[in-house]
Design a protein around this motif. Structure first.
Motif, PDB file in Angstrom:
ATOM      1  N   GLU A  60     -11.860   7.070  -7.839  1.00 43.35           N
ATOM      2  CA  GLU A  60     -11.130   8.146  -7.174  1.00 43.35           C
ATOM      3  C   GLU A  60     -10.642   7.703  -5.783  1.00 43.35           C
ATOM      4  OE1 GLU A  60     -14.074   8.505  -8.636  1.00 43.35           O
ATOM      5  OE2 GLU A  60     -13.386   9.628 -10.392  1.00 43.35           O
ATOM      6  N   LEU A  61     -11.466   6.870  -5.130  1.00 42.93           N
ATOM      7  CA  LEU A  61     -11.149   6.441  -3.777  1.00 42.93           C
ATOM      8  C   LEU A  61      -9.808   5.709  -3.732  1.00 42.93           C
ATOM      9  CD1 LEU A  61     -12.906   6.853  -1.286  1.00 42.93           C
ATOM     10  CD2 LEU A  61     -13.651   4.484  -1.496  1.00 42.93           C
ATOM     11  N   SER A  62      -9.621   4.750  -4.650  1.00 39.92           N
ATOM     12  CA  SER A  62      -8.368   3.998  -4.626  1.00 39.92           C
ATOM     13  C   SER A  62      -7.240   4.803  -5.269  1.00 39.92           C
ATOM     14  CB  SER A  62      -8.541   2.649  -5.318  1.00 39.92           C
ATOM     15  OG  SER A  62      -9.105   2.813  -6.588  1.00 39.92           O
ATOM     16  N   GLU A  63      -7.561   5.599  -6.293  1.00 41.95           N
ATOM     17  CA  GLU A  63      -6.495   6.346  -6.977  1.00 41.95           C
ATOM     18  C   GLU A  63      -5.867   7.392  -6.066  1.00 41.95           C
ATOM     19  OE1 GLU A  63      -8.207   7.596 -10.646  1.00 41.95           O
ATOM     20  OE2 GLU A  63      -7.843   5.638 -11.581  1.00 41.95           O
ATOM     21  N   ALA A  64      -6.697   8.072  -5.303  1.00 41.57           N
ATOM     22  CA  ALA A  64      -6.176   9.070  -4.363  1.00 41.57           C
ATOM     23  C   ALA A  64      -5.217   8.419  -3.374  1.00 41.57           C
ATOM     24  CB  ALA A  64      -7.325   9.730  -3.619  1.00 41.57           C
ATOM     25  N   ALA A  65      -5.614   7.241  -2.881  1.00 43.02           N
ATOM     26  CA  ALA A  65      -4.758   6.549  -1.920  1.00 43.02           C
ATOM     27  C   ALA A  65      -3.455   6.095  -2.571  1.00 43.02           C
ATOM     28  CB  ALA A  65      -5.507   5.358  -1.329  1.00 43.02           C
ATOM     29  N   ARG A  66      -3.526   5.695  -3.838  1.00 44.12           N
ATOM     30  CA  ARG A  66      -2.312   5.254  -4.530  1.00 44.12           C
ATOM     31  C   ARG A  66      -1.338   6.412  -4.716  1.00 44.12           C
ATOM     32  NH1 ARG A  66      -0.992   0.880  -5.592  1.00 44.12           N
ATOM     33  NH2 ARG A  66       0.619   1.575  -7.045  1.00 44.12           N
ATOM     34  N   ILE A  67      -1.879   7.603  -5.029  1.00 45.87           N
ATOM     35  CA  ILE A  67      -1.026   8.779  -5.195  1.00 45.87           C
ATOM     36  C   ILE A  67      -0.309   9.085  -3.884  1.00 45.87           C
ATOM     37  CG2 ILE A  67      -1.062  11.285  -5.596  1.00 45.87           C
ATOM     38  CD1 ILE A  67      -3.403  10.590  -7.637  1.00 45.87           C
ATOM     39  N   ASP A  68      -1.019   8.854  -2.773  1.00 47.54           N
ATOM     40  CA  ASP A  68      -0.393   9.055  -1.469  1.00 47.54           C
ATOM     41  C   ASP A  68       0.616   7.964  -1.121  1.00 47.54           C
ATOM     42  OD1 ASP A  68      -1.867  11.294  -1.178  1.00 47.54           O
ATOM     43  OD2 ASP A  68      -3.386  10.420   0.148  1.00 47.54           O
ATOM     44  N   GLY A  69       0.792   7.020  -2.026  1.00 51.83           N
ATOM     45  CA  GLY A  69       1.835   6.014  -1.831  1.00 51.83           C
ATOM     46  C   GLY A  69       1.385   4.728  -1.167  1.00 51.83           C
ATOM     47  N   ALA A  70       0.079   4.532  -1.035  1.00 53.82           N
ATOM     48  CA  ALA A  70      -0.393   3.301  -0.387  1.00 53.82           C
ATOM     49  C   ALA A  70      -0.301   2.133  -1.362  1.00 53.82           C
ATOM     50  CB  ALA A  70      -1.826   3.476   0.078  1.00 53.82           C
ATOM     51  N   SER A  71       0.035   0.948  -0.843  1.00 53.25           N
ATOM     52  CA  SER A  71       0.063  -0.237  -1.691  1.00 53.25           C
ATOM     53  C   SER A  71      -1.366  -0.770  -1.823  1.00 53.25           C
ATOM     54  CB  SER A  71       0.948  -1.307  -1.073  1.00 53.25           C
ATOM     55  OG  SER A  71       0.317  -1.822   0.079  1.00 53.25           O
ATOM     56  N   HIS A  72      -1.545  -1.690  -2.770  1.00 54.86           N
ATOM     57  CA  HIS A  72      -2.877  -2.287  -2.932  1.00 54.86           C
ATOM     58  C   HIS A  72      -3.280  -3.066  -1.684  1.00 54.86           C
ATOM     59  CE1 HIS A  72      -4.125  -1.142  -6.873  1.00 54.86           C
ATOM     60  NE2 HIS A  72      -2.934  -1.425  -7.387  1.00 54.86           N
ATOM     61  N   PHE A  73      -2.297  -3.639  -1.000  1.00 56.22           N
ATOM     62  CA  PHE A  73      -2.625  -4.371   0.233  1.00 56.22           C
ATOM     63  C   PHE A  73      -3.275  -3.427   1.246  1.00 56.22           C
ATOM     64  CE2 PHE A  73       1.394  -6.402  -1.310  1.00 56.22           C
ATOM     65  CZ  PHE A  73       0.787  -7.518  -1.857  1.00 56.22           C
ATOM     66  N   THR A  74      -2.657  -2.254   1.389  1.00 58.70           N
ATOM     67  CA  THR A  74      -3.184  -1.278   2.349  1.00 58.70           C
ATOM     68  C   THR A  74      -4.558  -0.782   1.925  1.00 58.70           C
ATOM     69  OG1 THR A  74      -0.891  -0.579   2.528  1.00 58.70           O
ATOM     70  CG2 THR A  74      -2.531   0.765   3.665  1.00 58.70           C
ATOM     71  N   ILE A  75      -4.681  -0.463   0.634  1.00 63.36           N
ATOM     72  CA  ILE A  75      -5.977   0.052   0.155  1.00 63.36           C
ATOM     73  C   ILE A  75      -7.075  -0.984   0.380  1.00 63.36           C
ATOM     74  CG2 ILE A  75      -7.243   0.899  -1.849  1.00 63.36           C
ATOM     75  CD1 ILE A  75      -4.525   1.750  -3.001  1.00 63.36           C
ATOM     76  N   PHE A  76      -6.741  -2.241   0.095  1.00 59.89           N
ATOM     77  CA  PHE A  76      -7.726  -3.302   0.290  1.00 59.89           C
ATOM     78  C   PHE A  76      -8.142  -3.388   1.762  1.00 59.89           C
ATOM     79  CE2 PHE A  76      -8.282  -7.792   1.606  1.00 59.89           C
ATOM     80  CZ  PHE A  76      -9.522  -7.999   1.027  1.00 59.89           C
ATOM     81  N   ARG A  77      -7.132  -3.394   2.642  1.00 56.31           N
ATOM     82  CA  ARG A  77      -7.422  -3.609   4.054  1.00 56.31           C
ATOM     83  C   ARG A  77      -8.100  -2.399   4.690  1.00 56.31           C
ATOM     84  NH1 ARG A  77      -2.369  -4.274   6.221  1.00 56.31           N
ATOM     85  NH2 ARG A  77      -2.669  -2.388   7.446  1.00 56.31           N
ATOM     86  N   ARG A  78      -7.615  -1.203   4.349  1.00 55.75           N
ATOM     87  CA  ARG A  78      -8.075  -0.005   5.033  1.00 55.75           C
ATOM     88  C   ARG A  78      -9.344   0.598   4.434  1.00 55.75           C
ATOM     89  NH1 ARG A  78      -3.530   2.455   7.410  1.00 55.75           N
ATOM     90  NH2 ARG A  78      -2.696   0.906   8.859  1.00 55.75           N
ATOM     91  N   ILE A  79      -9.512   0.442   3.104  1.00 56.04           N
ATOM     92  CA  ILE A  79     -10.654   1.105   2.456  1.00 56.04           C
ATOM     93  C   ILE A  79     -11.706   0.101   1.989  1.00 56.04           C
ATOM     94  CG2 ILE A  79     -11.397   2.686   0.632  1.00 56.04           C
ATOM     95  CD1 ILE A  79      -8.524   3.785   0.609  1.00 56.04           C
ATOM     96  N   PHE A  80     -11.273  -0.857   1.190  1.00 55.99           N
ATOM     97  CA  PHE A  80     -12.272  -1.694   0.520  1.00 55.99           C
ATOM     98  C   PHE A  80     -12.894  -2.741   1.435  1.00 55.99           C
ATOM     99  CE2 PHE A  80     -10.789   0.528  -3.014  1.00 55.99           C
ATOM    100  CZ  PHE A  80     -11.729   0.402  -4.008  1.00 55.99           C
ATOM    101  N   LEU A  81     -12.103  -3.309   2.327  1.00 56.60           N
ATOM    102  CA  LEU A  81     -12.676  -4.288   3.260  1.00 56.60           C
ATOM    103  C   LEU A  81     -13.747  -3.632   4.145  1.00 56.60           C
ATOM    104  CD1 LEU A  81     -12.157  -7.270   3.395  1.00 56.60           C
ATOM    105  CD2 LEU A  81     -10.492  -6.889   5.205  1.00 56.60           C
TER     106      LEU A  81
END
Lengths: 288, 299
Positions: A179-200
């Protein structure tokens, strides 16, 4: 003592267990045997050479010969080897963790056609003994004209660190809820952003465990450095120690001072971070 | 804000994230592995531009004309077998003890883990010095206890040199398995242990029916890791004996290195490497299958 009155009670029991006390005493004796080599090194490093030859091996030093450290530093060319070790470790370790984390994120969270195959390929690498391939690695590094250079040693170090780090980080990223990454993707974030902002950020505990592990491994590595760094000006600490051992074999005080100076940085890093180490590793390596 | 920046399809973003790790890994780990296999079928001295294809000649040579190969193979196998059993048994005992509610737990954990973070080459130097026949710790202790009959040239006597090196290896490797066992032990549910106690299980009962079964996955991991680590024994042997005396401590990994990098017979060295690689695969492939099955079941 409070510690002792609380101790020796097994899980689910509130009575002191006499068997446990007996085992503990035996265990302490065993631990003393285990520390003996350390005591021996410290003692010897503080003895002048004539004391080493004259006194019994395990007697504490009477006059502290701190001069051994300065002498060993100069004779063992520690300023060069320590500098090289720092450059190589400080570039390799963060860089390796960063590219491994990117790859692990992609394998765990980006749907691609080859996720499974690539993950298996990386896992295979965790089992691959590089000691077997020293000659072809030498040939490969040589083909790029990188013998006796920092990139020449850092690239193979990266190559053999990546599989294990990808494996551990993949295990960790897989447990992070979708849900964490999917929610961000729906908001239009790229995988680069999700990786840097959330997963890292959420993987910092695992990353710090891997950091310690990798720092120690890189700092201590010997076989690969032996093959690739043949110029003494490029040597790292383990190579310097090896040379020291063969050249100044009869000067035991200095030899032991050299051992201590080689070992100390890794020991300090480990002691400082050992709390994170176990918890971070277990979240990836032996997860249940 | 302008929306006109470059956006890649999600799967493409994945490949971009993967690329750096994958490229370095393929170039400097996977390619050399393929190269060592190719090299083992050719004759190359390290200098001439072209390697000559010689088929199985290198394999025939290491098996029939090489006075060291079989000894190194035997040493590797016996070393590996013992290295899987001895340090892990000690590590298991230490972990069990450290998992109890005893004073000084964290300090003791450091004592047993410290040797792990010391460079193998430093461990080799330390132990070589302790084994010194004249000034070392062991003969010094034996002398002071009056056991002069036990005094030995620990690393110079080819009958015992391998085991002298092995003791140093045990000292260095116990801590690593101990940490993994401790992690495994800490994941054993305490409610399960308490329940077993209430049901009347004694110390042995809890160990046999709760702790041990829960540790099977950890044991498998420890088993495989120590097996692989001991197959590639290099640093500690190189640092303590260099394979001597009389090749009595020679190992496959070091013999491959010596043939290629010191004697310049790269093909033969590669053939030795491939033998070691094959032994490793015998362990690795079943383990990987087990691991992937387990991962799938977990989902």
């Amino acid at each position: 003592m409070k510690v002792f009155s609380q101790a020796f009670r097994p899980v689910g029991s509130n009575k002191v267990d006499p068997v446990l006390v007996a085992l503990w005493i035996a265990f302490i004796l065993f631990a003393i045997i285990w520390i003996t080599p350390f005591l021996f090194i410290v003692f010897t490093s503080l003895k002048s050479n004539s004391t080493v030859m004259g006194s019994s091996a395990f007697s504490p030093p009477t006059e502290l010969a701190f001069g051994n450290f300065a002498a060993a530093w100069a004779r063992g060319n520690f300023s060069t080897t320590a500098f090289n070790g720092i450059v190589i470790t400080f570039i390799k370790v963060p860089l390796g963790l960063f590219v491994s984390a990117m790859a692990a994120y992609a394998l765990a969270k980006v749907p691609m056609r080859i996720n499974k195959v690539l993950f298996a390929l990386f896992v295979f690498g965790t089992m691959l003994p590089f000691q077997v391939m020293l000659a072809p690695i030498f040939r490969q590094v040589n083909a790029f004209g990188l013998i006796n250079t920092y990139p020449g040693i850092i690239l193979p170090y990266l190559a053999f660190g990546i599989p294990y780090q990808v494996f551990i980080l993949y295990g960790f990223f897989s447990t992070v809820p979708k849900e964490l990454s999917e929610a961000a993707r729906i908001d239009g974030a790229s995988h680069f952003t999700i990786f840097r902002r959330i997963f890292l950020p959420v993987s910092l505990p695992v990353l710090s465990a891997l950091l310690i592990l990798d720092f120690v491994a890189t700092w201590n590595e010997f076989a690969m450095a032996l093959v690739i760094l043949q110029d003494p000006r490029m040597w790292t600490l383990p190579l310097g120690l090896m040379n020291f051992q063969s050249q100044f074999q009869s000067d035991y005080g200095q030899l032991n001072a050299a051992i201590i100076m080689t070992v100390l940085p890794a020991a300090i890093v480990y002691l400082m971070f050992q709390r994170y180490f176990v918890s971070g590793l277990t979240s990836g390596a032996v997860k249940e | 804000m302008s929306k006109a920046r470059l956006t890649l399809r999600p799967s493409m973003q994945g490949y971009v994230l993967l690329a750096p790790a994958l490229i370095v890994y393929l170039l400097f780990a996977v390619y050399p592995m393929i190269d060592v296999i190719r090299m083992s079928f050719s004759s190359w001295n390290g200098l001439s531009p072209q390697a000559k294809f010689v088929g199985l000649a290198n394999y025939r040579a290491i098996m029939t004309q090489d006075p060291v190969f079989w000894g190194a193979l035997w040493n590797t196998l016996i070393w590996t077998t013992t290295a899987v059993i001895v340090p892990n048994l000690i590590a298991f005992g230490v972990a069990l003890a450290l998992n109890q509610n005893i004073p000084g737990r964290s300090g003791l954990r450091i004592v047993f883990y410290l040797p792990v973070i010391i460079a193998s080459i430093a461990v080799a130097t330390i132990w070589k010095w302790m084994y010194d026949p004249f000034f070392g710790l062991f003969n010094g202790l034996l002398t002071s206890w009056g056991l002069t009959g036990w005094i030995m040239d620990w690393l110079g006597d080819k009958k015992i040199a391998l085991w002298s090196v092995f003791v140093a290896h045990v000292w260095q490797s116990v801590g690593f398995s101990m940490v993994l066992f401790l992690a495994g032990l800490q994941s054993v549910s305490t409610t399960l242990i308490e329940a077993a106690r209430i049901d009347g299980a004694g110390r042995w009962g809890v160990f046999r029916y709760v702790t041990l079964p829960a540790l099977v996955p950890t044991m498998t991991v420890v088993f495989v890791l120590s097996l692989i680590n001991s197959l590639k024994a290099f640093d500690i042997v190189y640092g303590m004996t260099g394979g001597g005396p009389a090749q009595s401590t020679q190992m496959l990994a070091m013999w491959a290195y010596t043939q290629s990098m010191q004697l310049g017979v790269f093909g033969r060295g590669a053939a030795v490497s491939v033998v070691l690689l094959l032994i490793t695969l015998v362990v690795v492939i079943p383990y990987m299958r087990w691991m992937f099955k387990r991962e799938d079941m977990g989902r």
